[in-house]
Scaffold this motif. Structure first.
Motif, short mmCIF file in Angstrom:
data_model
loop_
_atom_site.label_atom_id
_atom_site.label_comp_id
_atom_site.label_asym_id
_atom_site.label_seq_id
_atom_site.Cartn_x
_atom_site.Cartn_y
_atom_site.Cartn_z
N TYR A 271 59.89 58.80 3.52
CA TYR A 271 59.39 59.89 4.35
C TYR A 271 59.05 59.35 5.73
CZ TYR A 271 58.98 62.09 -0.23
OH TYR A 271 59.26 62.58 -1.47
N ILE A 272 59.71 59.87 6.76
CA ILE A 272 59.56 59.33 8.10
C ILE A 272 59.16 60.44 9.06
CG2 ILE A 272 60.69 58.04 9.96
CD1 ILE A 272 62.69 57.02 7.84
N LEU A 273 58.04 60.24 9.74
CA LEU A 273 57.50 61.21 10.70
C LEU A 273 57.75 60.69 12.11
CD1 LEU A 273 54.01 61.84 9.03
CD2 LEU A 273 56.23 62.83 8.43
N PHE A 274 58.31 61.54 12.95
CA PHE A 274 58.61 61.15 14.32
C PHE A 274 57.78 61.94 15.32
CE2 PHE A 274 62.58 60.08 12.13
CZ PHE A 274 62.86 58.83 12.65
N ASP A 275 57.13 61.23 16.23
CA ASP A 275 56.58 61.87 17.42
C ASP A 275 57.76 62.40 18.23
OD1 ASP A 275 54.72 62.42 19.62
OD2 ASP A 275 55.64 60.66 20.57
N LEU A 276 57.50 63.32 19.13
CA LEU A 276 58.57 63.91 19.95
C LEU A 276 58.66 63.27 21.33
CD1 LEU A 276 60.79 66.08 20.22
CD2 LEU A 276 59.01 67.67 21.00
N CYS B 83 56.62 65.31 14.08
CA CYS B 83 55.16 65.33 13.95
C CYS B 83 54.58 65.18 15.35
CB CYS B 83 54.72 64.21 13.03
SG CYS B 83 52.96 64.20 12.64
N THR B 84 54.27 66.29 16.00
CA THR B 84 53.91 66.29 17.41
C THR B 84 52.65 67.09 17.68
OG1 THR B 84 54.68 67.02 19.61
CG2 THR B 84 55.49 68.25 17.72
N SER B 85 51.95 66.72 18.74
CA SER B 85 50.76 67.46 19.15
C SER B 85 51.12 68.73 19.92
CB SER B 85 49.86 66.57 20.03
OG SER B 85 49.33 65.51 19.28
N ALA C 199 55.40 56.55 3.19
CA ALA C 199 55.61 57.28 4.45
C ALA C 199 55.24 56.41 5.64
CB ALA C 199 54.78 58.56 4.46
N VAL C 200 55.87 56.72 6.79
CA VAL C 200 55.58 55.99 8.02
C VAL C 200 55.62 56.95 9.20
CG1 VAL C 200 58.01 55.36 8.41
CG2 VAL C 200 56.18 53.94 9.40
N MET C 201 54.74 56.72 10.16
CA MET C 201 54.72 57.47 11.41
C MET C 201 55.36 56.62 12.50
SD MET C 201 53.62 60.23 13.07
CE MET C 201 54.03 60.52 14.82
N GLY D 101 46.27 58.13 15.18
CA GLY D 101 46.39 59.22 14.22
C GLY D 101 46.87 58.72 12.87
N ALA D 102 47.85 57.81 12.91
CA ALA D 102 48.35 57.23 11.66
C ALA D 102 47.27 56.39 10.98
CB ALA D 102 49.58 56.37 11.95
N GLU D 103 46.52 55.67 11.79
CA GLU D 103 45.43 54.85 11.26
C GLU D 103 44.41 55.72 10.53
OE1 GLU D 103 42.84 51.16 13.06
OE2 GLU D 103 43.02 52.96 14.29
#
Length: 219
Positions: A6-11, A108-110, A163-165, A175-177
């Protein structure tokens, strides 16, 4: 490097080069409100944090005008700002390769979620993503520490160790921390390696190609 399913990407600064669109949209909002615009030459100060924080802090917008400033920003960004966005070289190849390996991918974006969905659609990122996860207008979900658990749930991930951010600023790393998820930083975005290291980054990539190698390496 450990493998993740599972991989989360900032934009902004991770998948796309977007700082100029953010800059002009902030400047427009300040002008529309008749307020002095801060120095926007340093992208690292406002690309990454929640928009509300930028308006309240860096831009010193009076509290009662913050909702209006955010509405003006978003309207202008939708119409003008995002036209300057471009996907970093190698991102499509990276996402395609990860999908072929069965990885589950989420944005995964603000950014406000409907805005993020629009950007992903316009730039052709949507077909590679299993979920687009962003902030809410009412503020109930705003920072990365709030959005990461939401994204994991959207992907059906029940084990954070799997999972990883991925991001480019200390906002992503912190945020990941807080969410207790591993973090890998990219050096080609708008943050600094030092600030991400301070928040526990476990690795870095200098390009999307290097990021793919990190995420698929067997060592």
């Amino acid at each position: 490097m450990k493998k993740y399913d599972y991989i989360l990407f900032d934009l902004d600064g991770t998948l796309i080069e977007s700082a100029e669109g953010v800059r002009v949209s902030i400047a427009h909002a300040m002008e529309a409100l008749g307020l002095p615009c801060p120095d926007l030459s340093d992208y690292t100060k406002y690309v990454g944090p929640p928009l509300e924080d930028t308006m309240r802090g860096m831009c010193a917008v009076p509290e009662e005008l913050i909702p209006k400033s955010m509405d003006i920003y978003r309207d202008y960004y939708d119409e003008v700002g995002q036209k300057s966005n471009r996907v970093f070289d190698g991102v499509f190849d990276m996402l395609s390769a990860l999908r072929k390996q069965g990885k589950r991918l989420a944005l995964c974006t603000s950014k406000n979620e409907p805005v993020a969905e629009g950007v992903a659609d316009v730039l052709g990122l949507s077909p590679y993503l299993d979920a687009v996860c962003g902030s809410t207008v009412d503020g109930s979900r705003r920072a990365k520490a709030d959005i990461i658990p939401y994204a994991l749930e959207a992907l059906g991930c029940t084990d954070k160790a799997n999972a990883v951010m991925i991001g480019d600023t200390h906002f992503d790393a912190h945020g990941a921390e807080l969410a207790k998820v591993d973090f890998i930083g990219v050096s080609y975005g708008y943050g600094t390696r030092e600030s991400m290291e301070a928040c526990g980054a476990i690795g870095f990539a200098d390009s999307p190609r290097e990021l793919l190698e990190l995420l698929t390496s067997s060592t």
